[in-house]
Scaffold this motif. Structure first.
Motif, mmCIF file in Angstrom:
data_model
loop_
_atom_site.group_PDB
_atom_site.id
_atom_site.type_symbol
_atom_site.label_atom_id
_atom_site.label_comp_id
_atom_site.label_asym_id
_atom_site.label_seq_id
_atom_site.Cartn_x
_atom_site.Cartn_y
_atom_site.Cartn_z
ATOM 1 N N LEU A 186 -16.951 49.139 80.495
ATOM 2 C CA LEU A 186 -16.059 49.887 81.395
ATOM 3 C C LEU A 186 -14.883 50.474 80.630
ATOM 4 O O LEU A 186 -14.492 51.617 80.861
ATOM 5 C CB LEU A 186 -15.533 48.979 82.506
ATOM 6 N N THR A 187 -14.332 49.717 79.701
ATOM 7 C CA THR A 187 -13.209 50.190 78.909
ATOM 8 C C THR A 187 -13.595 51.407 78.078
ATOM 9 O O THR A 187 -12.842 52.379 77.998
ATOM 10 C CB THR A 187 -12.679 49.057 78.002
ATOM 11 N N LYS A 188 -14.773 51.374 77.473
ATOM 12 C CA LYS A 188 -15.249 52.515 76.688
ATOM 13 C C LYS A 188 -15.437 53.745 77.565
ATOM 14 O O LYS A 188 -15.072 54.861 77.185
ATOM 15 C CB LYS A 188 -16.567 52.181 75.994
ATOM 16 N N ILE A 189 -16.025 53.564 78.734
ATOM 17 C CA ILE A 189 -16.266 54.685 79.645
ATOM 18 C C ILE A 189 -14.945 55.278 80.117
ATOM 19 O O ILE A 189 -14.754 56.496 80.117
ATOM 20 C CB ILE A 189 -17.135 54.237 80.841
ATOM 21 N N LEU A 190 -14.031 54.414 80.534
ATOM 22 C CA LEU A 190 -12.726 54.887 80.994
ATOM 23 C C LEU A 190 -11.978 55.614 79.886
ATOM 24 O O LEU A 190 -11.394 56.674 80.114
ATOM 25 C CB LEU A 190 -11.894 53.715 81.515
ATOM 26 N N SER A 191 -12.007 55.073 78.687
ATOM 27 C CA SER A 191 -11.327 55.698 77.562
ATOM 28 C C SER A 191 -11.902 57.080 77.274
ATOM 29 O O SER A 191 -11.152 58.038 77.043
ATOM 30 C CB SER A 191 -11.439 54.808 76.318
ATOM 31 N N ALA A 192 -13.219 57.199 77.300
ATOM 32 C CA ALA A 192 -13.866 58.489 77.055
ATOM 33 C C ALA A 192 -13.463 59.515 78.108
ATOM 34 O O ALA A 192 -13.373 60.710 77.824
ATOM 35 C CB ALA A 192 -15.379 58.323 77.032
ATOM 36 N N ALA A 193 -13.187 59.047 79.315
ATOM 37 C CA ALA A 193 -12.783 59.939 80.403
ATOM 38 C C ALA A 193 -11.269 60.165 80.437
ATOM 39 O O ALA A 193 -10.755 60.840 81.332
ATOM 40 C CB ALA A 193 -13.255 59.378 81.740
ATOM 41 N N GLY A 194 -10.559 59.583 79.466
ATOM 42 C CA GLY A 194 -9.108 59.759 79.427
ATOM 43 C C GLY A 194 -8.366 58.860 80.397
ATOM 44 O O GLY A 194 -7.243 59.157 80.800
ATOM 45 N N LEU A 195 -8.977 57.726 80.747
ATOM 46 C CA LEU A 195 -8.387 56.798 81.709
ATOM 47 C C LEU A 195 -8.285 55.413 81.086
ATOM 48 O O LEU A 195 -8.866 55.140 80.050
ATOM 49 C CB LEU A 195 -9.263 56.726 82.967
ATOM 50 N N ARG A 196 -7.556 54.524 81.743
ATOM 51 C CA ARG A 196 -7.492 53.136 81.309
ATOM 52 C C ARG A 196 -7.350 52.233 82.525
ATOM 53 O O ARG A 196 -6.865 52.637 83.582
ATOM 54 C CB ARG A 196 -6.354 52.910 80.328
ATOM 55 N N LEU A 197 -7.744 51.009 82.346
ATOM 56 C CA LEU A 197 -7.676 49.992 83.389
ATOM 57 C C LEU A 197 -6.400 49.192 83.182
ATOM 58 O O LEU A 197 -6.115 48.765 82.055
ATOM 59 C CB LEU A 197 -8.901 49.078 83.287
ATOM 60 N N SER A 198 -5.622 48.989 84.240
ATOM 61 C CA SER A 198 -4.377 48.227 84.144
ATOM 62 C C SER A 198 -4.352 47.142 85.202
ATOM 63 O O SER A 198 -4.860 47.325 86.307
ATOM 64 C CB SER A 198 -3.165 49.127 84.363
ATOM 65 N N ILE A 199 -3.736 46.038 84.850
ATOM 66 C CA ILE A 199 -3.536 44.944 85.791
ATOM 67 C C ILE A 199 -2.027 44.762 85.922
ATOM 68 O O ILE A 199 -1.327 44.568 84.930
ATOM 69 C CB ILE A 199 -4.197 43.659 85.294
ATOM 70 N N VAL A 200 -1.556 44.858 87.147
ATOM 71 C CA VAL A 200 -0.116 44.741 87.408
ATOM 72 C C VAL A 200 0.106 43.726 88.527
ATOM 73 O O VAL A 200 -0.758 43.545 89.382
ATOM 74 C CB VAL A 200 0.506 46.115 87.788
ATOM 75 N N PRO A 201 1.263 43.077 88.529
ATOM 76 C CA PRO A 201 1.523 42.090 89.569
ATOM 77 C C PRO A 201 1.701 42.758 90.935
ATOM 78 O O PRO A 201 2.138 43.920 91.011
ATOM 79 C CB PRO A 201 2.829 41.431 89.126
ATOM 80 N N LYS A 202 1.310 42.043 91.939
ATOM 81 C CA LYS A 202 1.529 42.533 93.295
ATOM 82 C C LYS A 202 3.030 42.523 93.586
ATOM 83 O O LYS A 202 3.757 41.626 93.159
ATOM 84 C CB LYS A 202 0.816 41.631 94.307
ATOM 85 N N THR A 203 3.506 43.508 94.300
ATOM 86 C CA THR A 203 4.921 43.593 94.647
ATOM 87 C C THR A 203 5.286 42.503 95.649
ATOM 88 O O THR A 203 4.551 42.266 96.610
ATOM 89 C CB THR A 203 5.224 44.974 95.252
ATOM 90 N N GLY A 204 6.396 41.843 95.410
ATOM 91 C CA GLY A 204 6.905 40.872 96.366
ATOM 92 C C GLY A 204 6.248 39.511 96.310
ATOM 93 O O GLY A 204 6.442 38.715 97.197
ATOM 94 N N THR A 205 5.459 39.215 95.285
ATOM 95 C CA THR A 205 4.858 37.895 95.187
ATOM 96 C C THR A 205 5.470 37.128 94.031
ATOM 97 O O THR A 205 5.991 37.720 93.082
ATOM 98 C CB THR A 205 3.326 37.976 94.976
#
Length: 66
Positions: free
Chosen positions: A45-64
């Motif tokens: 998935l990382t390779k595919i996203l990178s080739a498409a100019g995208l990236r996967l990010s994980i961020v904390p939920k707001t207010g938790t």
């Protein structure tokens, strides 16, 4: 998600063949990975996203709190 990712690859790269060349992954493998029953690895998935100019990010939920 996988169908959307396939559509992005088609739009940005011109299809699975171009995606295969860009990611050094096999066409058949990509078709299987992005199919309804595919089960892609995070690395793929990382390779595919990178080739498409995208990236996967994980961020904390707001207010938790941890």
């Amino acid at each position: 998600f996988k169908l959307a990712l396939k559509n992005v690859a088609d739009a940005r790269l011109g299809g699975i063949t171009a995606l295969a060349e860009e990611t050094s992954l096999g066409r058949e493998s990509l078709y299987k990975t992005l199919s309804k029953t595919g089960n892609p690895k995070l690395e793929t998935l990382t390779k595919i996203l990178s080739a498409a100019g995208l990236r996967l990010s994980i961020v904390p939920k707001t207010g938790t709190h941890a």
